[in-house]
Design a protein around this motif. Structure first.
Motif, short mmCIF file in Angstrom:
data_model
loop_
_atom_site.label_atom_id
_atom_site.label_comp_id
_atom_site.label_asym_id
_atom_site.label_seq_id
_atom_site.Cartn_x
_atom_site.Cartn_y
_atom_site.Cartn_z
N GLY A 1 0.83 -1.20 0.00
CA GLY A 1 0.00 0.00 0.00
C GLY A 1 0.86 1.25 0.00
O GLY A 1 2.10 1.18 -0.05
N ASP A 2 0.21 2.38 0.13
CA ASP A 2 0.85 3.69 0.01
C ASP A 2 1.56 4.07 1.31
O ASP A 2 0.91 4.20 2.35
CB ASP A 2 -0.25 4.71 -0.32
N PRO A 3 2.89 4.29 1.28
CA PRO A 3 3.61 4.65 2.51
C PRO A 3 3.19 6.00 3.08
O PRO A 3 3.49 6.30 4.24
CB PRO A 3 5.08 4.66 2.08
N ASP A 4 2.48 6.81 2.33
CA ASP A 4 2.09 8.13 2.84
C ASP A 4 0.75 8.13 3.55
O ASP A 4 0.29 9.18 4.02
CB ASP A 4 2.09 9.15 1.70
N ILE A 5 0.10 6.99 3.63
CA ILE A 5 -1.17 6.94 4.38
C ILE A 5 -0.90 7.32 5.83
O ILE A 5 0.01 6.81 6.47
CB ILE A 5 -1.79 5.53 4.28
N ALA A 6 -1.72 8.26 6.35
CA ALA A 6 -1.54 8.76 7.71
C ALA A 6 -2.27 7.87 8.71
O ALA A 6 -3.38 7.42 8.46
CB ALA A 6 -2.07 10.19 7.81
N ILE A 7 -1.61 7.61 9.84
CA ILE A 7 -2.19 6.79 10.91
C ILE A 7 -2.18 7.63 12.19
O ILE A 7 -1.14 8.12 12.61
CB ILE A 7 -1.35 5.51 11.13
N ALA A 8 -3.34 7.75 12.82
CA ALA A 8 -3.44 8.57 14.03
C ALA A 8 -3.62 7.75 15.28
O ALA A 8 -3.33 8.20 16.38
CB ALA A 8 -4.60 9.55 13.89
N ALA A 9 -4.15 6.52 15.14
CA ALA A 9 -4.50 5.75 16.34
C ALA A 9 -4.57 4.26 16.04
O ALA A 9 -4.58 3.84 14.89
CB ALA A 9 -5.84 6.23 16.89
N ILE A 10 -4.60 3.47 17.11
CA ILE A 10 -4.85 2.04 17.00
C ILE A 10 -6.31 1.79 17.36
O ILE A 10 -6.92 2.56 18.09
CB ILE A 10 -3.94 1.25 17.95
N ALA A 11 -6.87 0.72 16.83
CA ALA A 11 -8.26 0.39 17.14
C ALA A 11 -8.50 -1.08 16.85
O ALA A 11 -7.78 -1.68 16.05
CB ALA A 11 -9.21 1.25 16.32
N PRO A 12 -9.49 -1.70 17.52
CA PRO A 12 -9.80 -3.11 17.20
C PRO A 12 -10.42 -3.21 15.80
O PRO A 12 -10.97 -2.23 15.28
CB PRO A 12 -10.80 -3.51 18.28
N LEU A 13 -10.34 -4.40 15.21
CA LEU A 13 -10.77 -4.61 13.83
C LEU A 13 -12.14 -4.02 13.54
O LEU A 13 -12.35 -3.34 12.53
CB LEU A 13 -10.82 -6.12 13.52
N GLU A 14 -13.10 -4.25 14.44
CA GLU A 14 -14.48 -3.87 14.14
C GLU A 14 -14.75 -2.39 14.36
O GLU A 14 -15.74 -1.87 13.86
CB GLU A 14 -15.48 -4.74 14.93
N ARG A 15 -13.87 -1.71 15.12
CA ARG A 15 -14.12 -0.30 15.38
C ARG A 15 -13.18 0.62 14.61
O ARG A 15 -13.33 1.84 14.65
CB ARG A 15 -14.00 -0.02 16.89
N ALA A 16 -12.19 0.06 13.94
CA ALA A 16 -11.18 0.89 13.28
C ALA A 16 -11.80 1.66 12.10
O ALA A 16 -12.65 1.14 11.38
CB ALA A 16 -10.03 0.01 12.79
N GLY A 17 -11.34 2.90 11.93
CA GLY A 17 -11.82 3.75 10.84
C GLY A 17 -10.66 4.20 9.96
O GLY A 17 -9.54 3.68 10.07
N PRO A 18 -10.88 5.18 9.10
CA PRO A 18 -9.91 5.56 8.06
C PRO A 18 -8.62 6.23 8.56
O PRO A 18 -7.73 6.49 7.76
CB PRO A 18 -10.70 6.50 7.15
N ALA A 19 -8.50 6.51 9.89
CA ALA A 19 -7.23 7.03 10.40
C ALA A 19 -6.56 6.04 11.35
O ALA A 19 -5.57 6.36 11.98
CB ALA A 19 -7.46 8.36 11.11
N ASP A 20 -7.11 4.83 11.40
CA ASP A 20 -6.65 3.84 12.39
C ASP A 20 -5.88 2.70 11.74
O ASP A 20 -6.13 2.32 10.60
CB ASP A 20 -7.84 3.21 13.12
N ILE A 21 -4.98 2.13 12.53
CA ILE A 21 -4.34 0.87 12.15
C ILE A 21 -4.82 -0.20 13.11
O ILE A 21 -5.05 0.06 14.29
CB ILE A 21 -2.79 1.00 12.14
#
Lengths: 354, 354, 354
Positions: free
Chosen positions: B18-38
């Motif tokens: 994937g794209d190395p420039d994707i921004a990550i702001a937080a961790i989250a569990p699989l079912e709750r993760a959104g577009p800024a989460d890993i």
């Protein structure tokens, strides 16, 4: 505070046998109660003791009333659940002892914390930024309340409680000394024999009317929250792991341990030092005996037990050695069964052969 | 703090899909993760859940990648140990939350203590004479650090820890609230039925990267030291007696107890409420199941267990009564064996006699 | 402090073999003791080590003296109980380290508390109204002493003890960090599935020479008191429920739990993590092995045990499955007995029929 029997019956019901104007100043056990005290009869086996009591009034059940009344001259409140009636009476008589509102000058309350003016904060307390302490709460000496934590209305923290960041507790809770709410859960990833900490960013979310005993620990969740529902009663030195969920009105006696992610139902009871493995589920109305390890999920209500029966040390040594050798015992039984069968065929065959 | 996938891969390795420039702001569990989460896939049985996740990126193992990639559109970091990778990522994302250096005005720091200027000392703390608090350490509210104790670099004491005189802890340790390090060991000489205290003058010596849970207690040695080696992880409410030695990278779950002078190897694990007798030795790589009492030394690596299996209370009552009577059962088997032997000789003799 | 062998013998008795003017500065274990140290021989199996010791003096028993003296050149104190003698010597050598009298300026001592001028009160302490702290007591940092509580002469509270209202402790006691004395007992009346708290208005009453370990909890009585008699020694993380009575000179190892209203005799011992059910009675001189649950009263002195023997996990799985199936095993034995009896009658009958 002092009350009259009439006021108790107005508040808590029950049938009064006696003068409603009799004054009651205190609660006392049957044998020590005097002319200003109210006492109660919790079990029918204590009828004789009740009959001899010098209490001004007794709380007792209908089935005990006639026998006690035959020799006891004081007033009686007759009710289906004397123990619960006594509990409410005692709370009422003792309820006025709340400390005065105000913040002790030695407390370190962050200016960004919100503390209701009716709250009492004792000496040496620390309240961090963003914490919310609601009306009527009492925070005794040496307590710590972390950032953005919420303490509900009329909740009481005894001395030296640690209540960590972002955790919440509802109304009318009691947290006893030394309890730690919201410490990190025990979560690590192993990598080539070395443990790497998983940051624990969930909270502990506690309902209303929850009591937490002295030196009990409840860990914050890893990603999600640890949840303790309304009316749960935890005794001293209990350990609740991260991401557990304890259903409403469940009670645990001292030294119980619950490993992470266990889901426990409502109206369960746990005897002292019972242990619950992680990631299992326990249904509502399950009762675990003291000293029992719950290794797997329990789907059916009922009482469950598992502890090694105590014996003299010499007897235990014999039985424990045999427990270890149960496999050998089983083999012997099988051999016996086989030999017997052989013998039976032989015996049975004999007459025909004879 | 926020990061990019490229930075994570630079720091922690793994293969980025994937794209190395994707921004990550937080961790989250699989079912709750959104577009800024890993998020991460810890077990293959969660593949379907991972495939449906809306996380910006997933950390997962090579054997899960193809199946997840078939329906999951986000970026993936493929690595042999996704859980450890997730742990490091989470630490990195959350790591910047350290409190500012400085000593709270309510803290009582003895002028003869040495506190590095980068240290944070919270309200109501006590630091006694001669104590040494090294760079980057955080001592939260209400902690006590005794005379000549040493707290290593970047070690964090949560609120209300008691760390007694002359004890030492290394770098990057975490001690949770209510833990007591260096209380006196339980040592008495008996003289005509009366106990005479043996002064406990050893220390507790703790290595680097050690975590100690809430309300855990580690006693100081009697004459020599109690030693906890690097990387040991102790959960809540654990008791370690005087003169114990816990080998590196051993982990203990909540409520474990270790009696005095026990020597425990490296890379061991102890389930909740396991107990270890005093003066015994446990080899490296030994794993003790929850609720098990280790009564004697263990020389071989492996898993060891000993708890009474749970059952319905009625079933337990039957089995416990039989456990007590195993001796009688053995006698019956012996009698059967003897009788059968007698019968066999008789039967065998009969045909010849017939 | 330093002493001379002559002074030790004057104080504590024993027969001195050697120069009474030899100076002793410290205690040390046999292998580390040097020319200013005194050491002791606790078990005959350590004779060889004692013989090689470089201690200035050894404390040892008559039966060990001849063998040790053959090769050990230092002085000897010969006494029937070397361990007790060593304990007294160590206390004497270390006894002078008491902190100076006075109240730290950060302590919050209520003007209505009575604190003897010889008392030491550390930083961040809270003493409430009406409390009485008697001569020579030491209250370390962060302790809480509630209203009208009494702390006896020369009693020492280590840091962060919580000692609640109206509780009392006698002379020469030691309470370790994190201990909570006088938290509410766990008393509730159940009413339609909801728990109603019973106010706990009894006290904890503790005798002289009692030691209480770190993070140990002793609950106040419901109506009457919880009582701990003289000379009781409680290790860390012990839980004593409300209305218990612990007889004089009883000792409990770490993690023991005693449920409410248990009556325990004098001179008893409890191994680690032993558990005692509520409302039972244990006679004097009863010894409970570690990990044992005492479910019923014990009337006879002696040693009692009940824990599941540890084994490899595979062996345990077999034995635990068989423990669950002991009922089936018993039925098989009965069936065998019956079949054998039938066979025996048959066999016995045959010859007559033949």
């Amino acid at each position: 505070m002092e009350t009259r029997l009439g006021e108790l019956v107005e508040r808590f019901g029950g049938q009064l046998q006696g003068d409603p104007d009799i004054a009651i100043a205190a609660i006392a056990p049957l044998e020590r109660a005097g002319p200003a005290d109210i006492s109660f009869l919790g079990h029918s086996r204590l009828r004789a003791k009740a009959a001899r009591s010098r209490a001004a009034a007794l709380i007792l059940a209908p089935q005990d009333d006639a026998e006690v009344a035959a020799s006891y001259a004081g007033a009686r409140i007759v009710t289906a659940n004397p123990y619960a009636y006594f509990a409410r009476t005692a709370q009422f008589l003792l309820g006025a002892s709340k400390p005065a509102p105000g913040i002790h000058p030695s407390a370190a309350v962050h200016p960004g914390a919100r503390v209701d003016p009716s709250v009492h904060i004792g000496p040496q307390v620390t309240i961090e930024e963003g914490a919310l302490i609601q009306a009527g709460a009492v925070i005794d000496a040496g307590c710590f309340v972390g950032r953005e934590a919420v303490v509900g209305k009329d909740t009481h923290f005894f001395a030296n409680v640690s209540f960590h960041a972002r955790c919440t507790i509802g109304a009318r809770g009691i947290v006893h000394s030394g309890a730690v709410i919201g410490g990190d859960g025990f979560g690590f990833a192993e990598d080539k024999g070395v443990y790497i900490k998983i940051p624990q960013i969930g909270r502990v979310v506690i309902g209303d009317d929850v009591d937490i005993g002295a030196n009990t620990t409840v860990d914050r969740g890893a990603l999600d929250d640890t949840v303790i529902e309304d009316g749960v009663k935890l005794d001293n030195q209990i350990q609740i792991g991260h991401n557990c969920h304890i259903g409403a009105h469940t009670a645990m006696a001292g030294c119980v341990g619950v490993a992470g992610s266990a889901i426990i139902g409502r109206h369960c009871t746990f005897g002292g030092a019972a242990m619950v493995n992680g990631h299992i589920e326990i249904a509502d109305h399950v009762h675990i005996t003291a000293g029992t390890l719950v290794a797997n999920s329990i789907a059916e209500p009922g009482r469950y037990t598992g502890f090694y029966p105590i014996a003299t040390n010499a007897e235990w040594e014999r039985s424990a050695a045999l427990v270890r050798n149960l496999g050998a015992m089983r083999l012997k039984i099988r051999a016996l069964e086989k030999a017997l069968k052989a013998l039976e065929s032989g015996s049975a065959a004999q007459p025909q052969a004879g």
